[in-house]
Design a protein around this motif. Sequence first.
Motif, PDB file in Angstrom:
ATOM      1  N   UNK A   1       0.830  -1.212   0.000  1.00 38.65           N
ATOM      2  CA  UNK A   1       0.000   0.000   0.000  1.00 38.65           C
ATOM      3  C   UNK A   1       0.866   1.266   0.000  1.00 38.65           C
ATOM      4  N   UNK A   2       1.883   1.380   0.868  1.00 38.40           N
ATOM      5  CA  UNK A   2       2.744   2.566   0.814  1.00 38.40           C
ATOM      6  C   UNK A   2       3.468   2.714  -0.525  1.00 38.40           C
ATOM      7  N   UNK A   3       3.833   1.590  -1.166  1.00 33.60           N
ATOM      8  CA  UNK A   3       4.512   1.658  -2.464  1.00 33.60           C
ATOM      9  C   UNK A   3       3.609   2.278  -3.519  1.00 33.60           C
ATOM     10  N   UNK A   4       2.347   1.847  -3.539  1.00 31.95           N
ATOM     11  CA  UNK A   4       1.385   2.406  -4.490  1.00 31.95           C
ATOM     12  C   UNK A   4       1.125   3.879  -4.186  1.00 31.95           C
ATOM     13  N   UNK A   5       1.039   4.221  -2.910  1.00 28.97           N
ATOM     14  CA  UNK A   5       0.855   5.628  -2.534  1.00 28.97           C
ATOM     15  C   UNK A   5       2.014   6.480  -3.041  1.00 28.97           C
ATOM     16  N   UNK A   6       3.231   5.947  -2.926  1.00 30.14           N
ATOM     17  CA  UNK A   6       4.404   6.678  -3.406  1.00 30.14           C
ATOM     18  C   UNK A   6       4.313   6.916  -4.918  1.00 30.14           C
ATOM     19  N   UNK A   7       3.993   5.871  -5.659  1.00 25.98           N
ATOM     20  CA  UNK A   7       3.891   6.004  -7.112  1.00 25.98           C
ATOM     21  C   UNK A   7       2.791   6.984  -7.503  1.00 25.98           C
ATOM     22  N   UNK A   8       1.693   6.919  -6.782  1.00 23.68           N
ATOM     23  CA  UNK A   8       0.539   7.763  -7.073  1.00 23.68           C
ATOM     24  C   UNK A   8       0.816   9.230  -6.745  1.00 23.68           C
ATOM     25  N   UNK A   9       1.345   9.451  -5.555  1.00 26.73           N
ATOM     26  CA  UNK A   9       1.482  10.821  -5.049  1.00 26.73           C
ATOM     27  C   UNK A   9       2.775  11.507  -5.458  1.00 26.73           C
TER      28      UNK A   9
END
Length: 426
Positions: free
Chosen positions: A149-157
Amino acid sequence: MKFKQSLLAGVAGLSMVASMALQAADTIKVGVLHSLSGTMAISETTLKDTVLMLVDQQNAKGGLLGKKLEAVVVDPASDWPLFAEKTRELLEKDKVDVIFGCWTSVSRKSVLPVIEELNGLMFYPVQYEGEESSKNIFYTGAAPNQQAIPAVDYLMNELGVKRWVLAGTDYVYPRTTNKILEAYLKSKGFTDEDIMINYTPFGHSDWQSIVSDIKKFGSAGKKTAVVSTINGDANVPFYKELGNQGISAEDIPVIAFSVGEEELSGIDTAPLVGHLAAWNYFESVDTDVNADFIKTWKAAMGPERVTNDPMEATYIGFNMWVKAVEKAGTTSVDKVSAALIGTETANLTGGTAKMLKNHHLTKPVLIGEIQDDGQFEVVWETDGLVPGDAWSDFLPGSKDIISDWTAPISCGNYNTVTKKCSGQNF
């Protein structure tokens, strides 16, 4: 005369058996259950070496409870049913007091019924998909909320990613993790047309058509990234094919959950530079405790050997087990398990890991960028420690479930709505 000789020989034999039994009783046996051959040996061999180093260190301190530790190493050979057989062998034949083992979730799932049946104790040191909590397993790797989840948040944000390739090896960890990520992405407004999902078998080597599909998917004018749950030696030809087709990290970044320093050592990292990985530890972390660990590791195993995240998880689990055994005054599984909850020990990133009631740890989350020397530069990290969540908040069947192995709940899947435990463990 013959009778007397026979009697003396019998007494001597009994004495030898008694001596061997006493010697066995004077050691605490540590089972090491990692693949030393097959497709997962590229990752798991290092964890075997880590446990052996930690055992040697503990023995140099005087052992545990006045006894020496004895490592019992087996090779389940990347064969999932063999993991179960070797677990039974370790517990029934070798009488080990604890097991440090497994990498893939399919191997852990194979082991789980055996270790519960025989009431063994295992530390599992690798990131996994969650959706499980066993009274006999302590999960020292990351749950999805501590990596995926944090990895996807990083890519997204941070990178503005709008299209997603969820690429994984075809087994339970990638499939469940991607199920969670797909639900999470849809909760953020992404649709099916912006999510591509692909699975390949263990050891997959022909990536030409798949990478071509990824390249085509990423040519729609929206920032695209690959979230990789590809495991084992299949990663080498995957990244090589990305380079062959001219896909750079600037074009379509890959963020991996199973590629660390060990997987990068000894291969050409040129096609990988700039791609990412999400872990809870990198060798490049600059702390005194990490510097000491790296120095000890290289002194024991050779200057060319690297460290990685599952090694840190093994280190944390081993140190917690030692503390719990000392606190309990015994290696009894039930007493050590109870003593483990609430136990704290230093991690290698400068903080403290705590064992929670759900048999998961508190962890920092780090995003690292691959460098040309096979190391990672940390480009992002969480502000503090993230408590591991055994059950995902983004799956309908899981969002109301918690794990709590303390009284009065003492259950791995307690439903907070019905106030009932829906099974013994998971």
